[in-house]
Design a protein around this motif. Structure first.
Motif, short mmCIF file in Angstrom:
data_model
loop_
_atom_site.label_atom_id
_atom_site.label_comp_id
_atom_site.label_asym_id
_atom_site.label_seq_id
_atom_site.Cartn_x
_atom_site.Cartn_y
_atom_site.Cartn_z
N ASP A 122 0.80 -1.24 0.00
CA ASP A 122 0.00 0.00 0.00
C ASP A 122 0.83 1.28 0.00
N GLY A 123 2.08 1.21 0.46
CA GLY A 123 2.87 2.43 0.62
C GLY A 123 2.60 3.13 1.94
N PHE A 124 1.76 2.53 2.76
CA PHE A 124 1.57 3.03 4.13
C PHE A 124 1.13 1.84 4.98
N ALA A 125 1.27 1.97 6.29
CA ALA A 125 0.81 0.91 7.19
C ALA A 125 0.56 1.51 8.56
N LEU A 180 0.57 4.70 15.11
CA LEU A 180 1.35 5.47 14.15
C LEU A 180 1.15 4.95 12.73
N LEU A 181 1.47 5.81 11.78
CA LEU A 181 1.40 5.47 10.36
C LEU A 181 2.80 5.52 9.79
N LEU A 182 3.16 4.48 9.05
CA LEU A 182 4.39 4.54 8.26
C LEU A 182 4.02 5.06 6.89
N ILE A 183 4.80 5.98 6.37
CA ILE A 183 4.50 6.62 5.09
C ILE A 183 5.69 6.47 4.15
N HIS A 184 5.51 5.72 3.08
CA HIS A 184 6.55 5.54 2.07
C HIS A 184 6.81 6.89 1.38
N ILE A 186 -3.51 7.48 -1.43
CA ILE A 186 -3.86 6.67 -2.61
C ILE A 186 -3.06 5.37 -2.47
N PRO A 187 -3.77 4.29 -2.06
CA PRO A 187 -3.06 3.04 -1.79
C PRO A 187 -2.31 2.56 -3.05
N GLY A 188 -1.08 2.16 -2.84
CA GLY A 188 -0.28 1.61 -3.94
C GLY A 188 0.35 2.65 -4.84
N SER A 189 0.10 3.93 -4.58
CA SER A 189 0.60 4.97 -5.50
C SER A 189 2.13 5.09 -5.47
#
Ligand code: AKG
Ligand code: FE2
Length: 284
Positions: free
Chosen positions: A10-13, A227-231, A178-181
């Protein structure tokens, strides 16, 4: 799915329940003290906006904040005489970018064993903390990828950590993604960089600002302490806080230093006395 699997897909978790209520309160107390001690006379009342491209003084104040605790205000919080129109707590948009090593509480939360564990899980070998920001929310943060602001080569060696100090809900401006962006980003020429000039604007945007399909954003509310991890390449934004509830967050950005080049055009740089601290080996 595993944390790493979610993050890569997803690019985030989301990681739930990382910080206790006591730890969150400690962050709030520390920030209240920092803001309480802030002497406005010592700071240009620079209004931070991601579109603010042309003020030398505010550029300088921003650009040289990597190893300091500096204050950035909401758009519209300052009148034409340069005075605050509202209380300083309300006027502040964010505080940064050296909280992670200058403030004992934010240092403890940054180099926290649980945060270290998360970076081990996503496979970081030599993580370095490059910046920290304490944010409130007032205005919206427009859609962007963090690689526009912090560029490394390889470009994907950057991850944001967004810690919810308050519950982040749809009403108070949680993040949307935007998941996967992160897998489809094409507009990498769009960057916020140093001009390397001595006068006039010190910072500027280069390239073409990409546009994103607003229907693809998915809001990701998270409870406080999560927390959120952000790619670095995932498209995200936050809406304006339209509620009465505050939405405080503490964020840090971490790069994988191994086999990585930090761009000399980034606004944020190490200094002669300050090197980005290693997440695994720095004493909290
Ligand atoms: O806190 C926000 O509203 C935006 C945060 C963000 O874009 C980030 O931490 O990378
Ligand atoms: Fe961001």
């Amino acid at each position: 799915m595993s944390l790493r699997g979610d993050f890569e897909r997803d690019g985030f978790a989301v990681v739930d329940g990382v910080f206790s209520d006591e730890e969150l309160q400690k962050m709030k107390d520390s920030m209240a003290e920092i803001v309480g001690n802030m002497d406005l006379a010592e700071h240009p009342k620079s209004v931070f906006s991601t579109y603010d491209e042309d003020k030398h003084t505010s550029d300088d104040y921003f650009m040289n904040s990597s190893d300091k605790i500096r204050f950035f205000f909401e758009e519209g919080a300052i009148n034409s005489e340069g005075e605050l129109k509202v209380d300083k707590e309300v006027a502040l948009n964010k505080v940064g970018h050296g909280l992670h090593f200058l403030d004992p509480t934010f240092r403890e939360m940054t180099f926290h064993p649980k945060v270290q564990e998360i970076f081990r899980e996503i496979g970081y070998e030599e993580p370095e903390v490059v910046q920290s920001i304490k944010k409130k929310i007032g205005g919206a943060v427009t859609d962007h990828v963090d690689a526009t602001f912090l560029r490394v080569d390889p470009v994907e060696h950057l991850t944001g950590v967004w810690i919810a100090v308050d519950d982040a809900t749809i009403e108070n401006g949680c993040l949307s993604f935007i998941p996967g962006s992160h897998k489809e980003t094409t507009a990498l020429d769009y960057r916020f960089v140093r001009t390397h000039s001595q006068k006039g604007p010190l910072l500027k945007f280069i390239g073409t600002r990409p546009t994103y399909d607003s229907s693809r954003f998915v809001p990701v509310p998270i409870p406080r302490g999560s927390l959120l991890l952000i790619h670095g390449l995932v498209v995200h934004k936050s809406e304006q806080n339209t509620s009465e509830k505050s939405r405080h967050a503490y964020t840090v950005h971490v790069m994988e230093r191994r086999n990585t080049v930090w761009s000399s055009d980034n606004w944020l740089q190490e200094t002669a006395d300050y090197k980005f601290p290693n997440l695994y080996t720095t004493e909290p």
